[in-house]
Design a protein around this motif. Structure first.
Motif, short mmCIF file in Angstrom:
data_model
loop_
_atom_site.label_atom_id
_atom_site.label_comp_id
_atom_site.label_asym_id
_atom_site.label_seq_id
_atom_site.Cartn_x
_atom_site.Cartn_y
_atom_site.Cartn_z
N VAL A 181 0.88 -1.16 0.00
CA VAL A 181 0.00 0.00 0.00
C VAL A 181 0.92 1.21 0.00
N GLU A 182 0.71 2.12 -0.97
CA GLU A 182 1.65 3.23 -1.17
C GLU A 182 0.91 4.54 -1.32
N PHE A 183 1.40 5.58 -0.61
CA PHE A 183 0.89 6.93 -0.73
C PHE A 183 2.05 7.87 -1.07
N ASN A 184 1.79 8.82 -1.97
CA ASN A 184 2.81 9.81 -2.35
C ASN A 184 2.23 11.21 -2.32
N HIS A 187 5.29 16.98 -5.86
CA HIS A 187 5.37 18.30 -6.47
C HIS A 187 5.95 18.09 -7.87
N ARG A 188 6.10 19.16 -8.63
CA ARG A 188 6.47 19.00 -10.04
C ARG A 188 7.88 18.42 -10.22
N TYR A 189 8.71 18.50 -9.19
CA TYR A 189 10.09 18.05 -9.34
C TYR A 189 10.36 16.68 -8.71
N GLY A 190 9.42 16.18 -7.91
CA GLY A 190 9.69 14.91 -7.24
C GLY A 190 8.61 14.56 -6.24
N ILE A 191 8.99 13.75 -5.26
CA ILE A 191 8.06 13.26 -4.23
C ILE A 191 8.54 13.77 -2.87
N ALA A 192 7.70 14.59 -2.23
CA ALA A 192 8.05 15.14 -0.92
C ALA A 192 7.95 14.08 0.17
N PHE A 193 6.92 13.24 0.08
CA PHE A 193 6.70 12.21 1.10
C PHE A 193 6.20 10.94 0.43
N HIS A 194 6.98 9.88 0.56
CA HIS A 194 6.66 8.56 0.01
C HIS A 194 6.47 7.62 1.19
N THR A 208 12.02 10.41 0.42
CA THR A 208 11.80 11.60 -0.42
C THR A 208 12.60 11.43 -1.70
N TYR A 209 11.98 11.80 -2.83
CA TYR A 209 12.64 11.71 -4.13
C TYR A 209 12.89 13.11 -4.65
N GLU A 210 14.16 13.49 -4.76
CA GLU A 210 14.55 14.82 -5.22
C GLU A 210 15.73 14.74 -6.16
N ASN A 211 15.76 15.67 -7.11
CA ASN A 211 16.90 15.77 -8.02
C ASN A 211 17.24 14.45 -8.71
N GLY A 212 16.20 13.69 -9.04
CA GLY A 212 16.40 12.45 -9.78
C GLY A 212 16.86 11.27 -8.97
N ILE A 266 -0.06 17.27 -5.54
CA ILE A 266 -0.63 16.02 -6.05
C ILE A 266 -0.54 14.95 -4.97
N PHE A 267 -1.62 14.19 -4.82
CA PHE A 267 -1.64 13.03 -3.92
C PHE A 267 -1.93 11.79 -4.74
N GLU A 268 -1.17 10.71 -4.49
CA GLU A 268 -1.29 9.47 -5.25
C GLU A 268 -1.48 8.27 -4.32
#
Length: 280
Positions: A181-184, A187-194, A208-212, A266-268
Motif C-alpha cells: 500500500v503506497e501513498f505519495n 510536487h512537479r520536481y519529485g516526491i516530498a513524502f513517500h 523523499t525523491y529529489e533531483n532524480g 498532487i496526492f497518489e
C-alpha cells in the motif's frame, strides 16, 4: 486526474439528514462508514425522493437485531405506504465497524457490505429524483460520502498545495493478494513524502525523491494494515513533519525534507487495494 467529489460528512451525529448534491446519478456511490452500537436493536439508512427527511423513501435499508435471526429489510415508501419487503443476511456485527456502499446503476442499487456483495435492489422510484440521505437508529457514524468510484492507481490535485494543519483522509481495504500500500505527496520536481507498506517484509518505508534520486530510507517494523479489513488513514501536515494515523493510532512521523509545502499539489495511491474514498 480524479473527478471533483462532494465533500464527505465526517463524524455526523444521528439522526442525520444530508444532501446528495445534484441528485443520484448512474455510476456514483453512496458510502456510509460507522459502528453498530453494542446494544443495537436496529438502525436504518434511507435514500429520500426529494429534499427532506419526510419525503418518500426510494430505498430503505434496515438492519434488525431484535429478532431470533439477524437480517436486513429493504423496502420503498411511496404514496404514504410501504411496498413489499426484501430481505438478506446481516453482515453488520454489533459493536463492530462497518462500511455500506450503494452503487447506482440504471436498473438497481447494487449494495455491498464490508467490501462483499449483498444484493441488487431494483428501482421502484426513479433514482434521479433522490436528493437526500437520512440515517438514524443505534449506530455511530464515522463518514458519509457520495462519489464516483475511486480507482487504483489514484491521483488527485491538492488545491492550493499543502499547509500546516492540512489533513488527508484515505479509506480502503488491502486485498487478500496485497503486496503493498503506497501513498505519495508530489510536487512537479519529485516526491516530498513517500509512504510504502510492504506486506511480505512486514515493514514500512518512508522516503523523499529529489533531483532524480531517492534519499535515505526510514524504515519501521510492522505493517499497520490487515488484508481484507477496512482502514482509515489520516496524513496530517504539520509545520516540521508529517504524522500518519491508521484507524486512529499514530504509526509514523516523518520530518520534512522538502519544505516548500505550497508546491506539493498532487496526492497518489498505489498498491493492491480496494480504494473507497480519498478526501484532500
Amino acid at each position: 486526474m480524479a473527478v471533483c467529489q462532494q465533500q464527505p460528512f465526517l463524524r455526523p451525529k444521528t439522526p442525520f439528514t444530508g444532501p446528495l448534491l445534484g441528485g443520484l446519478q448512474e455510476g456514483k456511490s453512496v458510502i456510509i462508514i460507522g459502528r453498530v452500537l453494542v446494544d443495537a436493536n436496529r438502525f436504518h439508512v434511507n435514500l429520500k425522493y426529494g429534499s427532506n427527511s419526510e419525503a418518500d423513501n426510494a430505498l430503505h435499508i434496515n438492519p434488525r437485531y431484535e429478532e431470533e435471526i439477524e437480517h436486513i429489510v429493504y423496502n420503498t415508501y411511496q404514496n404514504c405506504s410501504w411496498g413489499k419487503e426484501e430481505k438478506s443476511n446481516c453482515p453488520f456485527i454489533r459493536g463492530q465497524p462497518f462500511i455500506l456502499q450503494i452503487l447506482v446503476t440504471k436498473e438497481a442499487y447494487k449494495i455491498t457490505a464490508n467490501g462483499k456483495y449483498l444484493m441488487d435492489y431494483k428501482h421502484r422510484i426513479p433514482f434521479n429524483g433522490v436528493y437526500t440521505i437520512f440515517v438514524d437508529g443505534m449506530v455511530e457514524l464515522e463518514f458519509i460520502g457520495y462519489q464516483y468510484p475511486a480507482v487504483v492507481p489514484y491521483k488527485t490535485m491538492i488545491t492550493g498545495g499543502l499547509q500546516p494543519g492540512k489533513d488527508i483522509f484515505i479509506y480502503g481495504f488491502p486485498t487478500k493478494e496485497s503486496k503493498s500500500v503506497e501513498f505519495n505527496l508530489r510536487h512537479r520536481y519529485g516526491i516530498a513524502f513517500h509512504y510504502l507498506s510492504l506486506f511480505d517484509e512486514n515493514k514500512v518505508v518512508c522516503n523523499t525523491y529529489e533531483n532524480g534520486s531517492w534519499g535515505t530510507e526510514e524504515k519501521s517494523g510492522g505493517v499497520p494494515f490487515v488484508k481484507d479489513e477496512l482502514f482509515q488513514v489520516k496524513i496530517s501536515c504539520n509545520k516540521n513533519h508529517y504524522d500518519v494515523f491508521v484507524n486512529g493510532q499514530e504509526v509514523q512521523t516523518y520530518k520534512h525534507r522538502f519544505t516548500k509545502l505550497d508546491d506539493i499539489d498532487i496526492f497518489e495511491v498505489y498498491g493492491q487495494l480496494q480504494l473507497i474514498f480519498v478526501y484532500v
